[in-house]
Design a protein around this motif. Structure first.
Motif, PDB file in Angstrom:
ATOM      1  N   SER A 239      48.551  71.111 -11.785  1.00 47.38           N
ATOM      2  CA  SER A 239      48.631  70.442 -10.626  1.00 47.38           C
ATOM      3  C   SER A 239      49.821  69.534 -10.378  1.00 47.38           C
TER       4      SER A 239
ATOM      5  N   GLY B 174      48.513  75.597 -10.508  1.00 48.48           N
ATOM      6  CA  GLY B 174      47.961  75.133  -9.218  1.00 48.48           C
ATOM      7  C   GLY B 174      48.999  73.998  -8.953  1.00 48.48           C
TER       8      GLY B 174
ATOM      9  N   TYR C 294      39.467  81.921  -8.503  1.00 49.17           N
ATOM     10  CA  TYR C 294      39.582  80.576  -9.112  1.00 49.17           C
ATOM     11  C   TYR C 294      40.049  79.675  -8.065  1.00 49.17           C
ATOM     12  N   ASP C 295      39.327  78.255  -8.463  1.00 50.22           N
ATOM     13  CA  ASP C 295      39.822  77.102  -7.507  1.00 50.22           C
ATOM     14  C   ASP C 295      40.696  76.233  -8.298  1.00 50.22           C
ATOM     15  N   HIS C 296      40.861  74.949  -8.000  1.00 52.35           N
ATOM     16  CA  HIS C 296      41.973  74.254  -8.463  1.00 52.35           C
ATOM     17  C   HIS C 296      41.656  73.660 -10.102  1.00 52.35           C
TER      18      HIS C 296
ATOM     19  N   ASP D 173      41.545  78.163  -4.126  1.00 50.83           N
ATOM     20  CA  ASP D 173      42.109  76.815  -3.818  1.00 50.83           C
ATOM     21  C   ASP D 173      42.759  76.713  -2.571  1.00 50.83           C
ATOM     22  N   LYS D 174      41.867  75.974  -1.620  1.00 47.68           N
ATOM     23  CA  LYS D 174      42.126  76.046  -0.502  1.00 47.68           C
ATOM     24  C   LYS D 174      43.440  74.811  -0.153  1.00 47.68           C
TER      25      LYS D 174
ATOM     26  N   GLY E 271      45.983  73.123  -4.490  1.00 49.86           N
ATOM     27  CA  GLY E 271      46.988  74.191  -5.081  1.00 49.86           C
ATOM     28  C   GLY E 271      46.970  75.481  -4.329  1.00 49.86           C
ATOM     29  N   ASN E 272      46.976  75.336  -3.260  1.00 49.30           N
ATOM     30  CA  ASN E 272      46.694  76.606  -2.199  1.00 49.30           C
ATOM     31  C   ASN E 272      47.918  77.453  -2.703  1.00 49.30           C
TER      32      ASN E 272
ATOM     33  N   GLU F   8      38.982  71.193   3.549  1.00 47.20           N
ATOM     34  CA  GLU F   8      39.077  70.294   2.484  1.00 47.20           C
ATOM     35  C   GLU F   8      40.026  69.307   2.534  1.00 47.20           C
TER      36      GLU F   8
ATOM     37  N   GLY G 239      45.184  79.675  -7.578  1.00 53.19           N
ATOM     38  CA  GLY G 239      43.759  80.371  -7.509  1.00 53.19           C
ATOM     39  C   GLY G 239      43.716  80.696  -6.029  1.00 53.19           C
TER      40      GLY G 239
END
Length: 291
Positions: A112, A139, A266-268, A231-232, A235-236, A150, A228
């Motif tokens: 991040s 991310g 995957y998400d952040h 990851d909305k 870390g879009n 979000e 990801g």
């Protein structure tokens, strides 16, 4: 074997958790905002840090000023911001690690906002790139341009509106107490990150240094950014791609999602701490570092 090392910088002691064989190629891992080095390891031995150490790398997981086991802890009188991390702390950590390894090149990995700080350091000090073997950012984005529910909750409401109010009351951002993060942030770091999260030029909010312009003069190490698909906001993938363009680094960008053959979108966070990450992403990182 693991050990805690401390690097003195301007009255602070920056914590490095070292693990793996001393003879292994060094890896420096850096966490993001409202976080600390535990993003990369756990007491039970899980995480990307222990995985790479077991594979033969000498892994150094950093805690930025006041975070994790670094001293002193962030409090009301903490006057530093992200400029100190970029200008002073990351170069000091790099010099310390290279000093222990005979000047060997160091792999830099970040999650991040840590990737933004690392890239900013290389833009400000392009000669440091000669000592960096590779960059791997999970991310990492500088500005958030994508919109989602979000974003409205985490960025527009909490980060931009509630967090400054908490800083005004406490003198720093008590992210742990407010249960919005794993560690606290200084007033300066919050203000500087808000300035960059807003759409605008990659210019230092404190001293005016133009990182975007300087990035064109960096001989970037081989670079890999991972985003990801789930990851909305934080870390879009579109924001990660825009950050890569800002860096002007001709590296790789991988979308971590089912459409790319991965087990999940995957998400952040679960790109680093999820069970699927340990079995399908960690080996890819290892192969990348060994390439």
């Amino acid at each position: 074997m693991t050990e805690s090392l401390f690097v003195p910088v301007q009255g602070h002691r920056l914590h490095l958790r070292r693990q793996g064989p001393e003879a292994g190629q060094p890896v420096l891992m850096l966490h993001g905002a409202i976080s600390n080095g535990r993003t990369f390891y756990s007491d039970s031995g899980k995480g990307l840090g222990p995985f790479l150490a077991e594979a033969g790398f000498c892994v150094y997981v950093a805690d930025l000023r006041g975070r994790g086991l670094s001293e002193p802890r962030i409090g009301r009188d903490a006057g530093h911001g992200q400029l100190e991390s970029i200008r002073d702390d990351i170069p000091a950590l790099q010099a310390f690690i290279q000093g222990r390894h005979g000047g060997a090149k160091v792999h830099w990995l970040a999650h991040s906002w840590g990737g933004v700080l690392m890239a900013s350091t290389l833009a400000r000090f392009p000669a440091l790139a000669d000592g960096v073997e590779s960059l791997t950012f999970f991310g990492s984005k500088r500005s958030i341009r994508s919109w989602s529910l979000e974003r409205l909750l985490k960025v527009e409401l909490v980060w931009k509106r509630l967090a400054p109010r908490w800083v005004a009351k406490h003198g720093y951002l008590p992210a742990r107490a407010k249960k919005i993060g794993a560690d606290d942030e200084t007033a300066g770091s919050l203000a500087h990150s808000i300035a960059w999260v807003n759409k605008g030029p990659w210019v230092d909010p404190q001293d005016g240094f133009d990182y975007g312009k300087a990035a064109a003069g960096v001989d970037w190490p081989r670079t890999w950014l991972l985003a990801g698909k789930g990851d909305k906001t934080l870390g879009n993938p579109k924001d990660v791609a825009l950050f890569q363009q800002e860096m002007k680094a001709q590296g790789e960008l991988t979308l971590l999602g089912r459409s790319g053959g991965f087990r999940r979108n995957y998400d952040h966070l679960n790109m680093l701490v999820g069970e699927d990450a340990a079995t399908e992403l960690y080996p890819l990182v290892l192969a990348w570092l060994r390439r």
